[in-house]
Scaffold this motif. Structure first.
Motif, short mmCIF file in Angstrom:
data_model
loop_
_atom_site.label_atom_id
_atom_site.label_comp_id
_atom_site.label_asym_id
_atom_site.label_seq_id
_atom_site.Cartn_x
_atom_site.Cartn_y
_atom_site.Cartn_z
N GLN A 1 0.88 -1.10 -0.08
CA GLN A 1 -0.08 -0.22 0.01
C GLN A 1 0.82 1.36 0.06
O GLN A 1 0.35 2.32 -0.38
CB GLN A 1 -0.93 0.01 1.17
N LEU A 2 2.21 1.02 0.33
CA LEU A 2 3.24 2.36 0.40
C LEU A 2 3.67 2.63 -0.81
O LEU A 2 4.44 3.32 -1.00
CB LEU A 2 4.17 2.07 1.49
N VAL B 1 6.05 8.26 6.57
CA VAL B 1 5.74 7.17 5.88
C VAL B 1 5.34 6.03 7.00
O VAL B 1 4.66 5.20 7.00
CB VAL B 1 6.82 6.71 4.89
N LEU C 1 10.89 4.43 3.06
CA LEU C 1 10.33 3.68 4.23
C LEU C 1 10.78 4.08 5.58
O LEU C 1 10.01 3.72 6.66
CB LEU C 1 10.52 2.03 3.89
N GLU D 1 3.26 5.56 -3.97
CA GLU D 1 3.86 6.97 -3.51
C GLU D 1 5.41 6.88 -4.19
O GLU D 1 5.82 7.81 -4.42
CB GLU D 1 3.49 7.25 -2.37
N ARG E 1 2.36 6.50 8.68
CA ARG E 1 1.14 5.95 7.94
C ARG E 1 1.07 4.28 8.01
O ARG E 1 0.06 3.92 8.23
CB ARG E 1 1.29 6.44 6.38
N PHE E 2 2.31 3.80 7.99
CA PHE E 2 2.38 2.50 8.27
C PHE E 2 2.02 1.90 9.52
O PHE E 2 1.08 0.98 9.81
CB PHE E 2 3.80 1.91 7.96
#
Length: 422
Positions: A46-47, A325, A320, A50, A328-329
């Protein structure tokens, strides 16, 4: 997981196996192969949109792996010259992968990724003072406990040292009654005893990590404390396999203290009834003289030396590692971010069950960084169980653990003599 054309590429990669490793470019694209384990393997995709938007011409093919197969698969891939470009790894694997020359050390241009980190976690990613991998998410173990039974035993707050903890456990056993206990310490798990052992000021290995140092007074005290919990009827003589359902047994009062990590917070919330949610909490690990240490855990991001796409691989690690980020994770999968600033962005500490983990991570203490470590702690637990069952005293158990550790470290001693070990 990826979707659409990206998913088709990932599936083709999975089907292609070693052949796919020989075709890293497709239609002018650079394909980064990224192996990820467990929940992360199913969600990190899902990351990726971007990252791919920011890096035109680079596509990430995520291959999910089960944790149970990951270590062996990495070693097999190394032997077969088919390692991915980037992989999630357990931080206890760093020394082993460094020893075989598989890892691409952190380049100077990426040194900033090793800031804003928990010190003990960062140490697990270093070998001989050099960053070999990058922390991705973190965890550690602390106490889950029954607030209601602790209060009934006369304690208004969780214990902070061993003496107070022992009094609280005896009080809980009285109020829980019947055949109930105060704490669960599965005899086939090493993590609980290791946590007790980390309270000592002495290292657990000596002579440049070539010999056991478990006979130091602090570790012997930890063994004695551990044994006393069984001898005084505070912990059942049981393995994890003998506990049919941890959450059910915790809720019925079979035990009131339980060591676990942040992954259990969601389980306790989803598996225990709503009426029970006010009856449990988390707290830091008691030590001999106040709140104590625990082992740092989590996963790291490794770039492999064999990757022909070093620049793109490190760009993925940098992405990452961005606090935003990682925050968000955290919302996607629940992992605790490695970067401290990401905790603030994600407001992790607003959750009262997760807030104690930050303090515990600040008190964490790295374990010895040798490839044999997991085998050493397995032997430690085997000896400890025999001690609990009466075969050893704490002193003779410590000596036996040293003997077994020395045997496992024999090759390392030889390599040190030859100047070949790190």
């Amino acid at each position: 997981m990826t979707s659409g054309p990206h998913r088709r590429g990932a599936l083709a990669l999975l089907a292609g196996g070693a052949a796919a490793a020989c075709t890293p470019r497709r239609d002018g694209e650079t394909v980064l192969r990224f192996w990820a384990m467990g929940n992360e393997g199913g969600t990190v995709g899902q990351l990726m949109p971007e990252f791919e938007r920011r890096n035109p011409g680079v596509r990430v093919a995520v291959q999910p792996l089960p944790w149970t197969a990951a270590h062996e698969k990495l070693l097999t891939a190394y032997a077969g010259a088919s390692l991915p470009d980037v992989s999630q790894i357990g931080n206890t694997w760093v020394s082993e992968l460094t020893a075989i020359g598989a890892l691409s050390p952190t380049p100077p241009a990426a040194a900033d990724l090793l800031t804003d980190q928990f010190e003990a976690v960062l140490e697990t990613n270093e070998v001989a003072g050099r960053g070999m991998t990058t922390p991705w998410y973190v965890d550690t173990r602390l106490l889950f406990y029954r607030t209601d039974l602790l209060a009934r035993a006369g304690f208004g707050a969780p214990p902070r040292d061993w003496a107070e903890w022992k009094r609280a456990m005896h009080g809980i056993k009285r109020v829980a009654g019947g055949d109930n206990y105060a704490i669960l310490l599965p005899l086939n798990e090493f993590e609980q005893l290791l946590t007790f052992g980390l309270q000592t000021e002495e290292p657990l290995l000596r002579d440049r990590n070539t010999r056991g140092n478990f006979s130091n007074p602090g570790f012997i005290s930890a063994l004695a404390f551990y044994r006393s919990l069984f001898a005084e009827g505070l912990a059942p003589l049981a393995s994890a396999a003998q506990i049919s359902n941890v959450w059910t047994e915790f809720a019925r009062g079979y035990f009131s203290f339980y060591f676990s990590g942040p992954w259990s917070v969601g389980d306790f919330r989803s598996r225990l009834p709503a009426s029970f949610q006010s009856s449990w909490a988390t707290a830091g690990v008691p030590g001999p003289n106040g709140l104590g240490a625990s082992a740092p855990g989590g996963s790291s991001l490794a770039v492999f030396k064999s990757s022909p796409h070093q620049e793109a691989a490190w760009a993925l690690v940098r992405y990452l590692s961005e606090p935003a980020v990682q925050a968000r994770f955290n919302t996607i999968v629940g992992d605790l971010p490695a970067r401290k600033s990401a905790w603030d962005i994600a407001q992790v500490e607003r959750d009262p069950m997760l807030a104690p983990f930050r303090g515990q991570l600040e008190r964490a203490k790295a374990v010895p960084k040798v490839p044999e470590w997991e085998r050493i702690v397995t032997e430690m637990q085997i000896v400890a169980e025999r001690m609990v069952r009466g075969e050893y005293t704490p002193e003779t158990a410590a000596a036996e653990i040293d003997r077994r550790a020395d045997r496992l470290l024999e090759k390392r001693r030889w390599m040190m003599e030859q100047g070949r070990a790190v």
